[in-house]
Design a protein around this motif. Structure first.
Motif, PDB file in Angstrom:
ATOM      1  N   PHE A 138     -98.185 -20.171  54.755  1.00 39.94           N
ATOM      2  CA  PHE A 138     -97.866 -20.021  56.164  1.00 39.94           C
ATOM      3  C   PHE A 138     -96.705 -20.950  56.524  1.00 39.94           C
ATOM      4  N   SER A 139     -95.896 -20.545  57.507  1.00 38.97           N
ATOM      5  CA  SER A 139     -94.832 -21.429  57.965  1.00 38.97           C
ATOM      6  C   SER A 139     -94.399 -21.077  59.381  1.00 38.97           C
ATOM      7  N   ALA A 140     -93.675 -22.016  60.003  1.00 34.60           N
ATOM      8  CA  ALA A 140     -93.080 -21.810  61.327  1.00 34.60           C
ATOM      9  C   ALA A 140     -91.670 -22.385  61.272  1.00 34.60           C
ATOM     10  N   LYS A 141     -90.788 -21.670  60.607  1.00 32.39           N
ATOM     11  CA  LYS A 141     -89.441 -22.177  60.336  1.00 32.39           C
ATOM     12  C   LYS A 141     -88.335 -21.320  60.943  1.00 32.39           C
ATOM     13  N   SER A 142     -88.696 -20.214  61.584  1.00 29.47           N
ATOM     14  CA  SER A 142     -87.672 -19.267  62.006  1.00 29.47           C
ATOM     15  C   SER A 142     -86.935 -19.730  63.258  1.00 29.47           C
ATOM     16  N   SER A 143     -85.946 -18.934  63.666  1.00 30.49           N
ATOM     17  CA  SER A 143     -85.140 -19.232  64.852  1.00 30.49           C
ATOM     18  C   SER A 143     -85.918 -19.082  66.149  1.00 30.49           C
ATOM     19  N   LEU A 144     -87.160 -18.590  66.099  1.00 28.09           N
ATOM     20  CA  LEU A 144     -87.966 -18.465  67.315  1.00 28.09           C
ATOM     21  C   LEU A 144     -88.296 -19.831  67.911  1.00 28.09           C
ATOM     22  N   GLY A 145     -88.438 -20.837  67.053  1.00 26.41           N
ATOM     23  CA  GLY A 145     -88.704 -22.188  67.531  1.00 26.41           C
ATOM     24  C   GLY A 145     -90.072 -22.375  68.146  1.00 26.41           C
ATOM     25  N   ILE A 146     -91.097 -21.743  67.569  1.00 19.86           N
ATOM     26  CA  ILE A 146     -92.455 -21.880  68.090  1.00 19.86           C
ATOM     27  C   ILE A 146     -93.290 -22.701  67.119  1.00 19.86           C
ATOM     28  N   ASP A 147     -94.408 -23.249  67.617  1.00 25.38           N
ATOM     29  CA  ASP A 147     -95.221 -24.079  66.718  1.00 25.38           C
ATOM     30  C   ASP A 147     -96.308 -23.285  65.991  1.00 25.38           C
ATOM     31  N   ALA A 148     -96.629 -22.107  66.474  1.00 29.73           N
ATOM     32  CA  ALA A 148     -97.575 -21.249  65.759  1.00 29.73           C
ATOM     33  C   ALA A 148     -96.875 -20.639  64.543  1.00 29.73           C
ATOM     34  N   TYR A 149     -97.660 -20.299  63.533  1.00 28.50           N
ATOM     35  CA  TYR A 149     -97.068 -19.690  62.345  1.00 28.50           C
ATOM     36  C   TYR A 149     -96.358 -18.390  62.707  1.00 28.50           C
ATOM     37  N   LEU A 178     -96.376 -10.935  56.680  1.00 27.63           N
ATOM     38  CA  LEU A 178     -96.403 -10.771  58.135  1.00 27.63           C
ATOM     39  C   LEU A 178     -95.356 -11.686  58.765  1.00 27.63           C
ATOM     40  N   ASN A 179     -94.659 -11.204  59.794  1.00 25.46           N
ATOM     41  CA  ASN A 179     -93.758 -12.101  60.523  1.00 25.46           C
ATOM     42  C   ASN A 179     -93.558 -11.664  61.969  1.00 25.46           C
ATOM     43  N   TYR A 180     -93.065 -12.624  62.772  1.00 25.04           N
ATOM     44  CA  TYR A 180     -92.816 -12.434  64.207  1.00 25.04           C
ATOM     45  C   TYR A 180     -91.338 -12.238  64.536  1.00 25.04           C
ATOM     46  N   TYR A 181     -90.427 -12.341  63.574  1.00 24.23           N
ATOM     47  CA  TYR A 181     -89.014 -12.518  63.895  1.00 24.23           C
ATOM     48  C   TYR A 181     -88.114 -11.340  63.501  1.00 24.23           C
ATOM     49  N   ARG A 182     -88.686 -10.273  63.000  1.00 21.79           N
ATOM     50  CA  ARG A 182     -87.882  -9.123  62.580  1.00 21.79           C
ATOM     51  C   ARG A 182     -87.558  -8.243  63.791  1.00 21.79           C
ATOM     52  N   ARG A 183     -86.263  -8.083  64.097  1.00 23.88           N
ATOM     53  CA  ARG A 183     -85.851  -7.311  65.277  1.00 23.88           C
ATOM     54  C   ARG A 183     -86.024  -5.808  65.078  1.00 23.88           C
ATOM     55  N   ASP A 184     -85.777  -5.325  63.865  1.00 20.20           N
ATOM     56  CA  ASP A 184     -85.996  -3.900  63.575  1.00 20.20           C
ATOM     57  C   ASP A 184     -87.390  -3.765  62.974  1.00 20.20           C
ATOM     58  N   SER A 185     -88.344  -3.440  63.797  1.00 17.64           N
ATOM     59  CA  SER A 185     -89.755  -3.449  63.398  1.00 17.64           C
ATOM     60  C   SER A 185     -90.018  -2.581  62.169  1.00 17.64           C
TER      61      SER A 185
END
Length: 304
Positions: A193-204, A222-229
């Protein structure tokens, strides 16, 4: 039929729509404050004491995940079936394990909402691969968290905040759930698990699971940061390769489309509610994603 909902966030409103689709209009909500914004489709109550004045058929738990165990513990007094929005809890601990055991001992009918089990293409691929020799499974689910709730600051959402029980591994536990449902329980697991993306959030905002089965491995990203789903399941068997496109409800066999459905993911909430009402509530069938099974999947989800 009379229903009590705990938590009136975005997912609760979708469940309300699904209830209406089943002809259920008598819907109440347990509110935390009299200053809470009203919802025209529900009747507000403000205390557990008021529940005694109503003969509810079941309770629908859709408040913040970190508060699930507390409210479930309180509602057990009323001995009603429970529809619990995923994930069942925010963490695995002795208190939650004891609560699961207590619910089972009391024979309280439960269902934990993982609606992708009702997506046509996943039902089809489960049938297509039954009995096949599987060599490899790859699951990918990437989307852009700021687009989830475009009219609000994503940084303040449950999903973005670790202390509220948020994180992509929890939000997208759907993927782990359907892998468990289709292929069974893995023999061993690894995760990162990590929280390293440009979103800048503390949740994974990234999670990678490797589930080991007797004759194959399953990779889940799984990820939160992909713009083209993108939301896919690939199953590599000894004879052919299947690619399931969940967003478009299609299946490809060796790059050729072999299955398509007009159903979309949002539609699975209706199928899920119909299943709950006709099977769990009416016939007390508790072998399909009960709290016991959902807790096992949560344990797999949170393992380091």
């Amino acid at each position: 039929m009379k229903v009590l909902i705990v938590g009136l966030g975005s997912i609760a409103k979708k469940h309300i729509k699904a209830l209406h689709g089943q002809g259920i209009k008598d819907i109440y909500a347990l509110r935390s404050s009299r200053d809470s914004l009203p919802n025209e489709n529900v009747i507000d109550i403000y205390s557990l004491k008021e529940i005694e004045n109503h003969d509810f058929d079941f309770f629908l738990i859709s408040n913040i995940t970190s508060k699930h165990s507390e409210i479930i513990e309180q509602l057990l007094f009323f001995d009603r079936p429970l529809f619990i929005e995923k994930p069942v809890f925010g963490e695995v601990n002795s208190m939650n394990s004891a609560l699961v055991k207590r619910i089972s001992n009391l024979n309280v009918p439960t269902y934990v909402g993982c609606s992708l089990r009702f997506l046509d293409c996943l039902i089809e691929i489960k049938n297509l691969t039954k009995g096949s020799i599987i060599n490899e499974v790859n699951v990918y689910s990437g989307s852009y968290l700021p687009d989830w709730r475009p009219n609000s600051d994503f940084r303040k959402s449950y999903s973005a905040n670790k202390e509220l029980g948020g994180g992509v591994h929890i939000d997208l536990i759907h993927e782990l759930d359907y892998v468990y449902w289709i292929f069974g329980e893995p023999e061993a697991t690894k995760s990162a698990f990590s929280a390293k993306s440009s979103l800048g959030i503390d949740a994974y905002d990234y999670a990678h699971y490797l589930w080991e089965y007797k004759s194959f491995n399953a990779s889940v990203i799984l990820n939160y940061y992909r713009r083209d789903s993108k939301r896919t399941l690939e199953v590599v068997t000894s004879e052919r390769t299947y690619l399931v496109d969940l967003l478009h409800n299609k299946i490809f066999q060796d790059s050729k489309e072999i299955y398509s459905s007009q159903q979309r993911i949002i539609d699975t909430l209706d199928a899920q509610m119909e299943f709950f009402l006709n099977n769990v509530l009416t016939n007390k069938i508790t072998s399909f994603n009960s709290i016991d099974e959902a807790y096992k999947i949560l344990e797999l989800c949170l393992q380091d």
